[in-house]
Design a protein around this motif. Structure first.
Motif, PDB file in Angstrom:
ATOM      1  N   PRO A 108       0.737  -1.132  -0.061  1.00 57.60           N
ATOM      2  CA  PRO A 108       0.034   0.057   0.093  1.00 57.60           C
ATOM      3  C   PRO A 108       0.900   1.274  -0.058  1.00 57.60           C
ATOM      4  N   THR A 109       2.057   1.084   0.694  1.00 54.89           N
ATOM      5  CA  THR A 109       2.835   2.389   0.548  1.00 54.89           C
ATOM      6  C   THR A 109       4.425   1.789   0.365  1.00 54.89           C
ATOM      7  N   PRO A 110       4.727   1.500  -0.791  1.00 53.23           N
ATOM      8  CA  PRO A 110       5.858   0.792  -1.121  1.00 53.23           C
ATOM      9  C   PRO A 110       7.303   1.356  -0.649  1.00 53.23           C
ATOM     10  N   ASP A 111       7.225   2.831  -0.532  1.00 54.41           N
ATOM     11  CA  ASP A 111       8.316   3.792   0.003  1.00 54.41           C
ATOM     12  C   ASP A 111       8.675   3.277   1.621  1.00 54.41           C
ATOM     13  N   GLU A 112       7.440   2.853   2.344  1.00 54.84           N
ATOM     14  CA  GLU A 112       7.727   2.664   3.546  1.00 54.84           C
ATOM     15  C   GLU A 112       8.034   0.979   4.193  1.00 54.84           C
ATOM     16  N   ALA A 113       8.031   0.342   2.978  1.00 55.54           N
ATOM     17  CA  ALA A 113       8.029  -1.228   3.204  1.00 55.54           C
ATOM     18  C   ALA A 113       9.107  -1.713   3.959  1.00 55.54           C
ATOM     19  N   TRP A 114       9.095  -2.729   4.728  1.00 53.90           N
ATOM     20  CA  TRP A 114      10.167  -3.063   5.565  1.00 53.90           C
ATOM     21  C   TRP A 114      11.033  -3.743   4.863  1.00 53.90           C
ATOM     22  N   SER A 115      10.842  -4.341   3.779  1.00 55.36           N
ATOM     23  CA  SER A 115      11.855  -5.127   2.890  1.00 55.36           C
ATOM     24  C   SER A 115      11.481  -4.601   1.349  1.00 55.36           C
ATOM     25  N   ASP A 116      12.502  -4.742   0.687  1.00 53.06           N
ATOM     26  CA  ASP A 116      12.363  -4.628  -0.768  1.00 53.06           C
ATOM     27  C   ASP A 116      11.733  -3.219  -1.243  1.00 53.06           C
ATOM     28  N   ALA A 117      11.760  -2.014  -0.525  1.00 57.21           N
ATOM     29  CA  ALA A 117      11.117  -0.892  -0.545  1.00 57.21           C
ATOM     30  C   ALA A 117      11.247  -0.623  -2.228  1.00 57.21           C
ATOM     31  N   LYS A 118      12.285  -0.552  -2.939  1.00 55.56           N
ATOM     32  CA  LYS A 118      12.579   0.185  -4.099  1.00 55.56           C
ATOM     33  C   LYS A 118      12.008  -0.466  -5.194  1.00 55.56           C
ATOM     34  N   GLN A 119      11.549  -1.921  -4.950  1.00 59.45           N
ATOM     35  CA  GLN A 119      10.949  -2.655  -6.245  1.00 59.45           C
ATOM     36  C   GLN A 119       9.390  -2.687  -5.963  1.00 59.45           C
ATOM     37  N   GLN A 120       8.733  -2.673  -5.014  1.00 55.72           N
ATOM     38  CA  GLN A 120       7.427  -2.737  -4.811  1.00 55.72           C
ATOM     39  C   GLN A 120       6.493  -1.571  -5.275  1.00 55.72           C
ATOM     40  N   VAL A 121       5.282  -2.107  -5.825  1.00 52.79           N
ATOM     41  CA  VAL A 121       4.493  -0.796  -6.468  1.00 52.79           C
ATOM     42  C   VAL A 121       3.354  -0.835  -5.557  1.00 52.79           C
ATOM     43  N   THR A 122       2.481   0.329  -5.673  1.00 54.07           N
ATOM     44  CA  THR A 122       1.084   0.431  -5.171  1.00 54.07           C
ATOM     45  C   THR A 122       0.065  -0.725  -6.042  1.00 54.07           C
ATOM     46  N   PRO A 123      -1.049  -1.171  -5.232  1.00 48.95           N
ATOM     47  CA  PRO A 123      -2.018  -2.046  -6.072  1.00 48.95           C
ATOM     48  C   PRO A 123      -2.275  -1.194  -7.421  1.00 48.95           C
ATOM     49  N   ALA A 124      -2.579   0.141  -7.087  1.00 52.82           N
ATOM     50  CA  ALA A 124      -2.989   0.844  -8.305  1.00 52.82           C
ATOM     51  C   ALA A 124      -1.846   0.664  -9.513  1.00 52.82           C
ATOM     52  N   ASN A 125      -0.588   0.763  -9.183  1.00 50.59           N
ATOM     53  CA  ASN A 125       0.263   0.732 -10.213  1.00 50.59           C
ATOM     54  C   ASN A 125       0.398  -0.361 -10.810  1.00 50.59           C
ATOM     55  N   PHE A 126       0.361  -1.690 -10.026  1.00 50.47           N
ATOM     56  CA  PHE A 126       0.393  -3.052 -10.239  1.00 50.47           C
ATOM     57  C   PHE A 126      -0.763  -3.082 -11.347  1.00 50.47           C
ATOM     58  N   ASP A 127      -2.083  -2.535 -11.234  1.00 44.82           N
ATOM     59  CA  ASP A 127      -2.940  -2.845 -11.882  1.00 44.82           C
ATOM     60  C   ASP A 127      -2.550  -2.159 -13.390  1.00 44.82           C
ATOM     61  N   LYS A 128      -2.283  -1.101 -13.500  1.00 45.00           N
ATOM     62  CA  LYS A 128      -1.806  -0.374 -14.640  1.00 45.00           C
ATOM     63  C   LYS A 128      -0.790  -1.124 -15.277  1.00 45.00           C
ATOM     64  N   LEU A 129       0.200  -1.593 -14.536  1.00 46.93           N
ATOM     65  CA  LEU A 129       1.397  -2.534 -15.286  1.00 46.93           C
ATOM     66  C   LEU A 129       0.656  -3.802 -15.918  1.00 46.93           C
ATOM     67  N   ILE A 130      -0.208  -4.494 -15.314  1.00 45.01           N
ATOM     68  CA  ILE A 130      -0.996  -5.588 -15.949  1.00 45.01           C
ATOM     69  C   ILE A 130      -1.812  -5.268 -17.092  1.00 45.01           C
ATOM     70  N   LYS A 131      -2.380  -3.871 -17.046  1.00 46.61           N
ATOM     71  CA  LYS A 131      -3.084  -3.452 -18.059  1.00 46.61           C
ATOM     72  C   LYS A 131      -2.360  -3.163 -19.433  1.00 46.61           C
ATOM     73  N   SER A 132      -0.973  -2.751 -18.999  1.00 47.52           N
ATOM     74  CA  SER A 132      -0.177  -2.248 -20.284  1.00 47.52           C
ATOM     75  C   SER A 132       0.449  -3.316 -20.959  1.00 47.52           C
ATOM     76  N   LEU A 133       0.193  -4.887 -20.358  1.00 42.94           N
ATOM     77  CA  LEU A 133       1.064  -5.756 -21.079  1.00 42.94           C
ATOM     78  C   LEU A 133       0.170  -6.146 -22.363  1.00 42.94           C
ATOM     79  N   HIS A 134       1.046  -6.430 -23.112  1.00 44.78           N
ATOM     80  CA  HIS A 134       0.588  -7.043 -24.259  1.00 44.78           C
ATOM     81  C   HIS A 134       0.635  -8.761 -24.458  1.00 44.78           C
ATOM     82  N   LEU A 135      -0.262  -9.293 -24.240  1.00 44.84           N
ATOM     83  CA  LEU A 135      -0.482 -10.623 -24.068  1.00 44.84           C
ATOM     84  C   LEU A 135      -0.651 -11.415 -25.554  1.00 44.84           C
ATOM     85  N   ARG A 136       0.573 -12.032 -25.749  1.00 39.13           N
ATOM     86  CA  ARG A 136       0.384 -12.746 -27.121  1.00 39.13           C
ATOM     87  C   ARG A 136       0.157 -14.355 -27.108  1.00 39.13           C
ATOM     88  N   SER A 137      -0.551 -14.881 -28.047  1.00 40.00           N
ATOM     89  CA  SER A 137      -0.703 -16.163 -27.949  1.00 40.00           C
ATOM     90  C   SER A 137       0.321 -17.221 -28.283  1.00 40.00           C
TER      91      SER A 137
END
Ligand code: PEP
Ligand code: MN
Length: 366
Positions: free
Chosen positions: A230-259
């Motif tokens: 929920p607040t990646p910058d304040e995460a107790w581990s791996d803060a730099k690589q975590q994203v908010t659920p909203a940004n996770f959602d955006k990332l998944i939407k941005s993917l082009h899924l090929r068959s």
């Protein structure tokens, strides 16, 4: 090796199988808040949280421990998400199974150790819980396969692999370099094995996540694990690589899924025709290569008869310059050409060395 198909998993492991959740369970509220936000995206099939964290140095946050298992399982139930966590020994397995975690994963620092993997495999004997095996920290395909085999030999057949990159001391933009050829080789070695990708631990940052996730999808990997908080910058581990659920959602939407399967007859026909051309070209290339090797033999014999050295520096320099230039004008990538020439030259020297030293081959080290 008997690997169960994903249809037999106790929940929908659709392709792409998307796993998300925090690197670590920190507080009950944080676990519930992440599960709630992730379930609202509708994109997550498995909710993760690390309970026991294998850390490089002591005195960093090493996970909340067993108390977090209840937070994870309760949050999963409340938001209709099956759950997964990392286990590194038999006691973790026992506690996670007792708490009702749905899927276990073996982390990279555990896969490297056959004793630990065997201990986990023995603790799992008689269960049919799905297990995800991350690659070992070091780029050792056999060690990765070995860990999978230890599980399968104990009757655990709902197994997936997860590619999380490999540790290296070379300068790199990645936290763990992907070395995509290794998961590809694993796919070839164990054809029915689903392989997931963990862009979070490959990247170690947020800005490269989408491109690594896309690459994994382009290679036909089965799914993704992305850390979210929920607040990646304040995460107790791996803060730099975590994203908010909203940004996770955006990332998944941005993917082009090929068959991976060809959609229509027209597409299949076109692909078939292009592949036939490649087959014909490869056939021609191999014949030319065979002729080239034949000439190398002849030159070797001739040099031997005339007592000439194998390496003729001027000739090699001339080959390097002229071939590199021709390749450039033909749009052949420079790096590829350099590697090809070096490889070919090494092989020629080896072949000619053998010819010149016939009868003394066992003394030669090339
Ligand atoms: C994790 O998934 O949080 C983790 C510790 O991963 P890895 O074992 O890949 O480092
Ligand atoms: Mn992590």
């Amino acid at each position: 090796m008997k690997i169960s198909s994903v249809e037999e998993w106790p929940f929908k492991a659709n392709k792409p199988l998307i796993i998300s959740g925090p690197c670590s369970a920190e507080t009950e509220e944080q676990v519930h808040a992440t599960a709630s936000a992730l379930s609202q995206t509708g994109k997550v099939q498995l909710f993760r949280a690390g309970i026991w964290k294998p850390r490089t140095r002591p005195n960093s946050f090493e996970g909340v421990g067993a108390v977090g298992l209840k937070w994870l399982v309760d949050a999963g139930k409340a938001h209709h998400l099956p759950t997964t966590t990392e286990v590194a020994n038999a006691q973790h397995v026992e506690l996670a199974l007792k708490a009702g975690v749905d899927v276990l994963w073996i982390g990279a620092r555990t896969t490297v150790n056959p004793f630990s993997v065997q201990e986990i495999a023995d603790a799992l004997k008689g269960t049919d819980i799905p297990v995800i095996v991350k690659n070992p920290i070091n780029p050792d395909l056999q060690l990765w396969i070995g860990a999978i085999e230890r599980l399968v030999l104990n009757g655990i057949t709902k197994v997936m692999a997860m590619h999380r990159g490999f540790s290296s001391n070379l300068p790199s933009p990645y936290r763990n370099i992907p070395m995509w050829e290794i998961p590809i080789a694993l796919k070839a070695e164990i054809p029915g094995l689903p392989i997931l990708c963990d862009p979070s631990h490959i990247c170690g940052n947020r800005h490269m996540l989408a491109s690594v996730a896309q690459k994994a999808m382009d290679l036909g990997l089965h799914g993704l694990m992305l850390e979210s908080h929920p607040t990646p910058d304040e995460a107790w581990s791996d803060a730099k690589q975590q994203v908010t659920p909203a940004n996770f959602d955006k990332l998944i939407k941005s993917l082009h899924l090929r068959s991976t399967e060809t959609a229509s007859q027209e597409v299949a026909d076109r692909l078939h025709s292009l592949r036939s051309k490649i087959d014909a070209i490869d056939d021609g290339l191999l014949r030319l290569l065979a002729q080239r090797f034949d000439l190398i033999d002849q030159i070797g014999e001739y040099k031997k008869e005339n007592d000439l050295t194998i390496l003729q520096l001027e000739r090699w320099k001339e080959i390097l310059t002229s071939r590199t230039e021709s390749a450039k004008s033909l749009n052949i990538p420079e790096e590829f050409m350099a590697k090809y020439l070096e490889f070919m030259h090494k092989e020629s020297i080896k072949v000619q060395g053998k010819i010149m030293n016939k009868g003394k081959e066992d003394q030669l080290i090339w």
